[in-house]
Structure formats: C-alpha cells, structure tokens
Design a protein around this motif. Structure first.
Motif, PDB file in Angstrom:
ATOM      1  N   ALA A   7      59.094  39.467  77.049  1.00  0.00           N
ATOM      2  CA  ALA A   7      57.840  39.859  76.408  1.00  0.00           C
ATOM      3  C   ALA A   7      57.671  39.057  75.115  1.00  0.00           C
ATOM      4  O   ALA A   7      58.479  38.200  74.781  1.00  0.00           O
ATOM      5  N   VAL A   8      56.593  39.361  74.403  1.00  0.00           N
ATOM      6  CA  VAL A   8      56.298  38.681  73.149  1.00  0.00           C
ATOM      7  C   VAL A   8      56.109  39.708  72.053  1.00  0.00           C
ATOM      8  O   VAL A   8      55.908  40.897  72.309  1.00  0.00           O
ATOM      9  N   VAL A   9      56.170  39.259  70.810  1.00  0.00           N
ATOM     10  CA  VAL A   9      55.880  40.131  69.669  1.00  0.00           C
ATOM     11  C   VAL A   9      54.466  40.656  69.833  1.00  0.00           C
ATOM     12  O   VAL A   9      53.537  39.896  70.122  1.00  0.00           O
ATOM     13  N   LYS A  10      54.278  41.968  69.655  1.00  0.00           N
ATOM     14  CA  LYS A  10      52.987  42.570  69.982  1.00  0.00           C
ATOM     15  C   LYS A  10      52.771  43.848  69.192  1.00  0.00           C
ATOM     16  O   LYS A  10      53.684  44.369  68.546  1.00  0.00           O
ATOM     17  N   VAL A  11      51.571  44.352  69.244  1.00  0.00           N
ATOM     18  CA  VAL A  11      51.222  45.660  68.685  1.00  0.00           C
ATOM     19  C   VAL A  11      51.348  46.683  69.795  1.00  0.00           C
ATOM     20  O   VAL A  11      50.828  46.485  70.896  1.00  0.00           O
ATOM     21  N   SER A  12      52.053  47.789  69.512  1.00  0.00           N
ATOM     22  CA  SER A  12      52.285  48.826  70.527  1.00  0.00           C
ATOM     23  C   SER A  12      52.024  50.202  69.936  1.00  0.00           C
ATOM     24  O   SER A  12      52.128  50.395  68.721  1.00  0.00           O
ATOM     25  N   PRO A  13      51.711  51.187  70.783  1.00  0.00           N
ATOM     26  CA  PRO A  13      51.671  52.569  70.304  1.00  0.00           C
ATOM     27  C   PRO A  13      53.034  52.952  69.747  1.00  0.00           C
ATOM     28  O   PRO A  13      54.065  52.539  70.269  1.00  0.00           O
ATOM     29  N   ILE A  14      53.050  53.749  68.705  1.00  0.00           N
ATOM     30  CA  ILE A  14      54.312  54.119  68.073  1.00  0.00           C
ATOM     31  C   ILE A  14      55.221  54.874  69.043  1.00  0.00           C
ATOM     32  O   ILE A  14      56.451  54.833  68.927  1.00  0.00           O
TER      33      ILE A  14
END
Length: 385
Positions: free
Chosen positions: A324-331
């Motif tokens: 995967a890559v660095v990303k924004v995710s739900p906490i």
C-alpha cells in the motif's frame, strides 16, 4: 517471493479484525472451508504478525546503530589509551637506562656526603628527591595506563560482541518478516480477481462499521482543534508523503513503514521521538481520544505494533502495510490502543491552515497495487542497510 506484482495486497491490510460473515459457508474458489470473512481475518492476522516482526526489526536496528557508535567510541578510547601507554613506557625505559648508567659511578647519596660545600650537598639532596619522585610518578602512570588499557580492551570486546549479537537478532527478525509476507503472497496467489474484490468489499464494510461505532460512542473530539507549531509541522510533513509506498524498515525519503513515517514527521518538526511504535507508545505521554489534536500519534493493536498521525475529523495519515501507500484513513481502520502526544507542553496555535490533501478518494485509497519484496521501491535510507 515471486517477481510478479501482487494485485490488491492492500485487501489483506491490518484492519479491524473481522469474523466470518454470519451464515456464510465456503465459497467457490476460496480455500476449502473458508468464507470471505474467515479468509480476511486470516490474512489480517498474517499482516499483523509481519508488522510485529517489522517493529522488532526496527527496534533491533536502532540498538544496532547505537551499538556501532558505542563500538567506535570504545575503539577510539582504546587506541588513545594505548598511545599514551606507549609514551609512558618509552619514558620509563629511558629512566631505567639513565638509572643503570648512573649506577656505574657513585650513588647520589655518596656524592652528597663527599661534597665539600654544605649548600651543594643540600642541592644534591633536593635533586635526588625530585628525581626519585619523577621516576615514581612515571611508574605510577605506567601502572594506571596499563590498567586503563586492559579495562578499555574488555569494554571494546563487549561492544563488539553486543553488536554481533544484535546483527544476528536483526537477521532473525528480517527472516520472520519475509516468511509472513511469503505466506500472504501464497494465499493471495490462489484467489481470483473477483474473490479479491469481495475481500475488499468485506474489508471496507468492516472499517465503516468500526468507524461509525467509534464516532457514535463519543470517544472522539466533537470538533477538530488546532495543533501546536511542532504538531502542525509534523502534520504538514506527513501530508507531503501521501502516495509514497510502504516498505518495511524504511524511514524515508522515498518510502516508509508506519513508525518510520511518524518518527520522521516529528523529526522534521524539530522534536526527536522513538523510532518504533512500541517505544512511541511506551515513552510518550498518553492523551485521551476525546482530547486528540492534529499531530498526535494514534497507536493500534494490543502490542502497539502500528501507529498513525492524527489529522482531525476522525482521520489519520498512516503507512498501512506492504503493497500500500501512505494515505488518509479512518481512525478506526485498525483496532485502537490509544494515543500519545510528542509535545505535551506545547500551546495550540490560535489559527492553523491544514496542509492540502489530495482529493478523496485519492488521499484515502492511493495506489494499493502490491509488489513482491524484490520489486519493492528502495531509497538511500533502506538500501544503505
């Protein structure tokens, strides 16, 4: 691992551990007796074990680097001590030769008794006493130097042994990561694109359910506050890394693992924090989830083996897992353990403009195509090891 890319390794991400789909039995093409839910749980378990091994590798790497510095320091001290010892030995040898040569005639005491001038006799006595003290001092320094060199040699050997032990331990952790990821690849290689799609849908549903439950519980802040100056700088750095690949053991600039991202984000904000997620959890001050502010670190799993950086609005920036890559995710994308704050004494800014993030869903999904270990992107930080 094989050389071909693995499609959708992200589907086996370490997310909220899901149980079997109620009432679901084995599905066509899946391993015998496994539903999508069961398979997802198994894959998540494999990734969690791989991440545990990764953080163990990172911890050993930190210790190894410190051990190498200790070994260099001890070697330098030993070299200096041996140089000083050689110098003292040369002086002692010269004095021994002088004493031997002086012994061929009258002793200093006899010369003093035969001196016709009383003042000359006193001068002779003082010179003899001074010479004796000088020789005694040289011998004392020589003895101390030998003792110091022996002690430093022991410590230098201990530092070398410790480094070799850490290097062997690091290899064990590296092999463990590789073994876990090979098992993930073996499982995924047996699945069809349709089965991978269903796994992805199950994963997304699990994450959405966990996020709704967390939000409804009231455990998160009711509004996103402002970070400190350092927290804002850490957040800005992390946001700039979105889209870069996860590579286990990496800490930038071209790729990151989870704690490599968070430690580098805060390093670029001017505050050094521990390298691993376990030490970040153990050493940094805890903060309740309902008091989270941007820049805080959110730690996951009972063993604190994963970490992300809080953005606000119930989301984190994270380096999720291999492939995967660095990303924004739900906490709530992973089972929460708690949160820590690298700058507990910092005052929140009166105003803060959040860094620009890629448009959703790019910031939240990114390129999740997997790759084998041989094809994983590298950079100076990882290739130097």
């Amino acid at each position: 691992m094989s050389q071909r890319p693995l499609r959708a390794v992200c589907i086996a991400a370490v997310l909220v551990v899901a149980g079997p789909v109620p009432g679901a039995g084995a599905e066509p093409g899946l391993p015998e007796g496994e539903s999508v839910g069961v398979l997802l749980t198994r894959l998540q378990g494999l990734y969690q074990k791989a991440e545990e091994a990764t953080e163990a590798y990172n911890a050993t790497d930190v210790a190894l680097r410190a051990g190498q510095a200790e070994e260099r320091l001890r070697a330098a001290e030993l070299g200096k001590a041996r140089t000083e010892l050689d110098s003292e030995r040369a002086v002692a040898g010269r004095l021994a030769r002088e004493q031997y040569q002086g012994g061929q005639g009258l002793s200093p005491y006899a010369r003093m008794l035969l001196a016709g001038n009383p003042q000359a006799a006193l001068d002779q006595r003082r010179l003899a006493a001074r010479e004796g003290a000088r020789r005694a001092g040289v011998l004392a320094r020589l003895a101390r130097g030998e003792k110091k060199a022996d002690a430093l040699a022991v410590r230098a050997r201990e530092a070398l042994d410790a480094r070799q032990t850490l290097a062997a331990r690091q290899k064990i952790h590296k092999d463990e990561v590789a073994a876990q990821l090979k098992e993930v690849e073996r499982v995924l290689a047996a699945l069809t694109p349709d089965q991978l799609t269903r796994l992805g849908a199950q994963e997304a549903e699990n994450t959405a359910v966990a996020q709704r439950s967390l939000v409804d519980s009231g455990r998160l802040p009711t509004r996103t506050g402002t970070p400190t100056a350092a927290g804002g700088a850490a957040l800005t750095y992390a946001a700039a890394q979105i889209g870069k690949p996860y590579v286990w053991g990496a800490e930038g600039p071209g790729s990151f693992d989870c704690s490599g991202l968070t430690s580098q984000a805060w390093a670029h904000a001017g505050r050094a924090i521990p390298r691993t997620s376990q030490e970040q959890w153990a050493q940094l001050p805890r903060v309740p989830l309902d008091q989270l502010r941007p820049g805080d670190l959110v730690v996951y799993f009972p063993k604190a083996t994963h970490v992300g950086l809080y953005v606000g609005d119930g989301k984190v920036i994270q380096a999720p897992r291999p492939g995967a890559v660095v990303k924004v995710s739900p906490i709530a994308a992973n089972p929460l353990l708690g949160a820590v704050r690298p700058d507990p004494d910092g005052a929140p800014l009166a105003e803060f403009t959040p860094p620009a993030l890629p448009e959703a869903p790019a910031a939240e999904a990114g390129d999740d195509t997997g790759y084998s270990a041989e094809e994983a992107p590298t950079d100076e930080a990882t290739s130097a090891r």
